[in-house]
Design a protein around this motif. Structure first.
Motif, mmCIF file in Angstrom:
data_model
loop_
_atom_site.group_PDB
_atom_site.id
_atom_site.type_symbol
_atom_site.label_atom_id
_atom_site.label_comp_id
_atom_site.label_asym_id
_atom_site.label_seq_id
_atom_site.Cartn_x
_atom_site.Cartn_y
_atom_site.Cartn_z
ATOM 1 N N VAL A 203 0.865 -1.181 0.000
ATOM 2 C CA VAL A 203 0.000 0.000 0.000
ATOM 3 C C VAL A 203 0.900 1.229 0.000
ATOM 4 N N LEU A 204 0.677 2.100 -0.948
ATOM 5 C CA LEU A 204 1.338 3.411 -0.955
ATOM 6 C C LEU A 204 0.295 4.418 -0.508
ATOM 7 N N GLY A 205 0.599 5.197 0.549
ATOM 8 C CA GLY A 205 -0.383 6.090 1.159
ATOM 9 C C GLY A 205 -0.820 7.220 0.246
ATOM 10 N N ALA A 206 -1.971 7.773 0.581
ATOM 11 C CA ALA A 206 -2.503 8.919 -0.165
ATOM 12 C C ALA A 206 -1.483 10.055 -0.139
ATOM 13 N N ASP A 217 4.013 -6.405 0.288
ATOM 14 C CA ASP A 217 3.267 -6.166 1.529
ATOM 15 C C ASP A 217 3.739 -4.944 2.321
ATOM 16 N N ALA A 218 4.565 -4.103 1.724
ATOM 17 C CA ALA A 218 5.026 -2.898 2.429
ATOM 18 C C ALA A 218 3.888 -1.897 2.531
ATOM 19 N N ARG A 219 3.990 -0.977 3.499
ATOM 20 C CA ARG A 219 2.973 0.059 3.697
ATOM 21 C C ARG A 219 3.748 1.351 3.911
ATOM 22 N N TRP A 220 3.819 2.165 2.886
ATOM 23 C CA TRP A 220 4.640 3.364 2.943
ATOM 24 C C TRP A 220 3.755 4.581 2.703
ATOM 25 N N ALA A 221 4.208 5.725 3.266
ATOM 26 C CA ALA A 221 3.469 6.975 3.045
ATOM 27 C C ALA A 221 4.437 8.144 3.175
#
Ligand SMILES: CC(C)(COP(=O)(O)OP(=O)(O)OC[C@H]1O[C@@H](n2cnc3c(N)ncnc32)[C@H](O)[C@@H]1OP(=O)(O)O)[C@@H](O)C(=O)NCCC(=O)NCCS
Length: 233
Positions: A203-206, A217-221
């Protein structure tokens, strides 16, 4: 003068031939409304219906003229009909598509829906089940995997590749040659520099600006994008 109380499209949608298939939009939420609206504007289907597992929605309307059916009612639909699974959450969209094709929708074709105001290059390749919302851009030689979504005003530039069930959210921008892994979400208004790879399920953040590859499965913003505190913990 008072503003009009109902909006009408600037031009009438084209009318489908009488023997054109029906379209069932599965998912009677906000994402389903976007898909049904785009499908009506296409004029490619004889009628557009909706379907959902939520009993309280059955018999109601997703949009004017788009009745919500129960999944069981799909078995009685006259052939031919096509299915578009319109659930914003990537894993739910994939799960429902697999379940429906193994059950109630076994005889239906999985349909892509492209709003007539989506700008899609002639050399782009679009797999079944995709949604291309109004004012998105899909550049030359881009490849969209099964069930992937390019939402309102998103840009998927030349030679990008979206793997199945991924989602490029409204206003996101992918530079040329970006690869988005299966079921990954590119958040609203984010920017991905050309040639980068986003792993499966990430997921790449808004509003993020991505300057390097994202692992699975990374979650970056953020700007520049970094792992969120939760993901880094
Ligand atoms: C980035 C995101 C995935 C984080 O979700 P999450 O893991 O549930 O994280 P939280 O909401 O608990 O926030 C964790 C931290 O990240 C920050 N954060 C959350 N979203 C952020 C974003 N988009 N940009 C910058 N920082 C963000 C929070 O402020 C919080 O900071 P803190 O640890 O300093 O308090 C989510 O906020 C997001 O942007 N998702 C994309 C939504 C989207 O575009 N959907 C498309 C709909 S069509």
């Amino acid at each position: 003068m008072n503003p009009p109380t109902t909006a009408s499209p600037p031009t009438a949608a084209p009318t489908a031939p009488a023997d054109a298939p029906l379209l069932v939009v599965f998912g009677a939420g906000g994402h389903g409304r976007v898909a049904a609206d785009a499908a009506l504007a296409c004029g490619r289907w004889r009628a557009v219906l909706a379907c959902d597992r939520r009993e309280d929605l059955w018999g109601g309307e997703l949009l004017p003229g788009v009745t919500v059916l129960s999944p069981a009612a799909l078995r009685d639909l006259p052939q031919p009909w096509e299915l578009h699974v319109a659930i914003g959450d990537n894993l739910s969209r994939r799960r429902e598509a697999l379940a429906l094709r193994a059950g109630e929708a076994a005889r239906a074709t999985l349909a892509s829906v492209a709003h007539p105001m989506a700008a899609v290059a002639a050399t782009a390749r679009i797999a079944p089940g995709c949604l291309l919302a109004a004012h998105c851009v899909v550049g030359p030689a881009a490849v969209l995997g099964e069930g992937s979504v390019v939402n309102h005003t998103a840009v998927v530039d030349h030679d990008c590749r979206l793997d199945a069930w991924s989602h490029v959210a409204p206003g996101a921008r992918l530079g040329g040659g970006v690869r988005v892994g299966e079921a990954a979400l590119v958040g609203s208004g984010s920017t991905v520099l050309r040639g980068l790879r986003l792993g499966a399920g990430c997921v790449l953040g808004a509003g993020a600006v991505l300057l390097e590859d994202l692992p699975d499965d990374a979650r970056w913003a953020g700007v520049p994008a970094r792992p969120t505190r939760d993901a880094a913990a």
